[in-house]
Write a protein that holds these residues in place. Sequence first.
Motif, PDB file in Angstrom:
ATOM      1  N   ARG A  58      29.402  -9.390  60.528  1.00  0.00           N
ATOM      2  CA  ARG A  58      29.757  -8.825  61.839  1.00  0.00           C
ATOM      3  C   ARG A  58      31.250  -8.936  62.165  1.00  0.00           C
ATOM      4  O   ARG A  58      31.866  -7.960  62.588  1.00  0.00           O
TER       5      ARG A  58
ATOM      6  N   GLU B 184      33.834  -9.310  60.177  1.00  0.00           N
ATOM      7  CA  GLU B 184      34.613  -8.472  59.265  1.00  0.00           C
ATOM      8  C   GLU B 184      34.433  -6.992  59.599  1.00  0.00           C
ATOM      9  O   GLU B 184      35.383  -6.208  59.524  1.00  0.00           O
ATOM     10  N   SER B 185      33.232  -6.606  60.003  1.00  0.00           N
ATOM     11  CA  SER B 185      32.992  -5.202  60.350  1.00  0.00           C
ATOM     12  C   SER B 185      33.756  -4.810  61.614  1.00  0.00           C
ATOM     13  O   SER B 185      34.237  -3.685  61.722  1.00  0.00           O
ATOM     14  N   LEU B 186      33.888  -5.737  62.558  1.00  0.00           N
ATOM     15  CA  LEU B 186      34.679  -5.455  63.759  1.00  0.00           C
ATOM     16  C   LEU B 186      36.156  -5.299  63.412  1.00  0.00           C
ATOM     17  O   LEU B 186      36.844  -4.435  63.956  1.00  0.00           O
ATOM     18  N   GLU B 187      36.624  -6.121  62.502  1.00  0.00           N
ATOM     19  CA  GLU B 187      38.021  -6.083  62.098  1.00  0.00           C
ATOM     20  C   GLU B 187      38.341  -4.800  61.320  1.00  0.00           C
ATOM     21  O   GLU B 187      39.376  -4.173  61.540  1.00  0.00           O
ATOM     22  N   LEU B 188      37.447  -4.385  60.423  1.00  0.00           N
ATOM     23  CA  LEU B 188      37.687  -3.211  59.579  1.00  0.00           C
ATOM     24  C   LEU B 188      37.186  -1.906  60.204  1.00  0.00           C
ATOM     25  O   LEU B 188      37.391  -0.832  59.646  1.00  0.00           O
ATOM     26  N   GLU B 189      36.489  -1.998  61.326  1.00  0.00           N
ATOM     27  CA  GLU B 189      35.942  -0.850  62.053  1.00  0.00           C
ATOM     28  C   GLU B 189      34.948  -0.042  61.224  1.00  0.00           C
ATOM     29  O   GLU B 189      34.864   1.175  61.323  1.00  0.00           O
ATOM     30  N   THR B 190      34.214  -0.719  60.373  1.00  0.00           N
ATOM     31  CA  THR B 190      33.111  -0.122  59.624  1.00  0.00           C
ATOM     32  C   THR B 190      32.090  -1.206  59.348  1.00  0.00           C
ATOM     33  O   THR B 190      32.446  -2.369  59.215  1.00  0.00           O
ATOM     34  N   LYS B 191      30.836  -0.831  59.284  1.00  0.00           N
ATOM     35  CA  LYS B 191      29.776  -1.814  59.022  1.00  0.00           C
ATOM     36  C   LYS B 191      29.542  -2.043  57.537  1.00  0.00           C
ATOM     37  O   LYS B 191      28.772  -2.904  57.169  1.00  0.00           O
TER      38      LYS B 191
ATOM     39  N   GLU C 134      26.192   5.921  59.834  1.00  0.00           N
ATOM     40  CA  GLU C 134      27.471   5.609  59.197  1.00  0.00           C
ATOM     41  C   GLU C 134      27.276   5.324  57.706  1.00  0.00           C
ATOM     42  O   GLU C 134      28.032   5.814  56.868  1.00  0.00           O
TER      43      GLU C 134
END
Length: 177
Positions: A97, A99-106, A153
């Motif tokens: 979670r 890392e996904s917020l940081e990279l803007e992808t899940k 996505e």
Amino acid sequence: QFLCDYHYSFCDIMPTPCVQVRNLILSAFPWNMKLPDPFMPNLKVDLLPEIRAAPRITAHYMSTLLQLNLKHDVDTYLRTRDKRVLEAIKDKIRLPRLESLELETKYNVPLMNALLLYVGMHLSQGNSSAGQPGQGGPALEIFMYLAHNLDYEGRYLFLGSIANHLRYPNTHTHYFS
């Protein structure tokens, strides 16, 4: 020739919105190949001699697969067809979670790209345990599971990764088409 050899590496690091640059890279073909005229009547792509040649992949996609032991999971599924392994594969291509917020992808896009390349290469080589292209088999079951069970996505990234293999006539283009 350079773009042909390194297309996978470029597509792996290229942001998803850079469609025109991606298309430019993917339109490259080997210097010694004459592309068939796509408007030729009765063109049978399956019968082209180039369709049996595997493209050169210079990227180290296998090291990406080994990161989360994903290669082991794929090999296990190709041998056993245990449906629980498919869920594990799907979970491993998702990012944590934070890392996904940081990279803007899940999703771990390089890992998904490596997974599709590995499974596609396994199937397109005509390995009898994986079945022949178009005949199903465990490799195709992995693709079908991901296509049906990823969210919007994930499906977009999954299909985009498949589209990255639709290039000049070769075994990958033949299988992924």
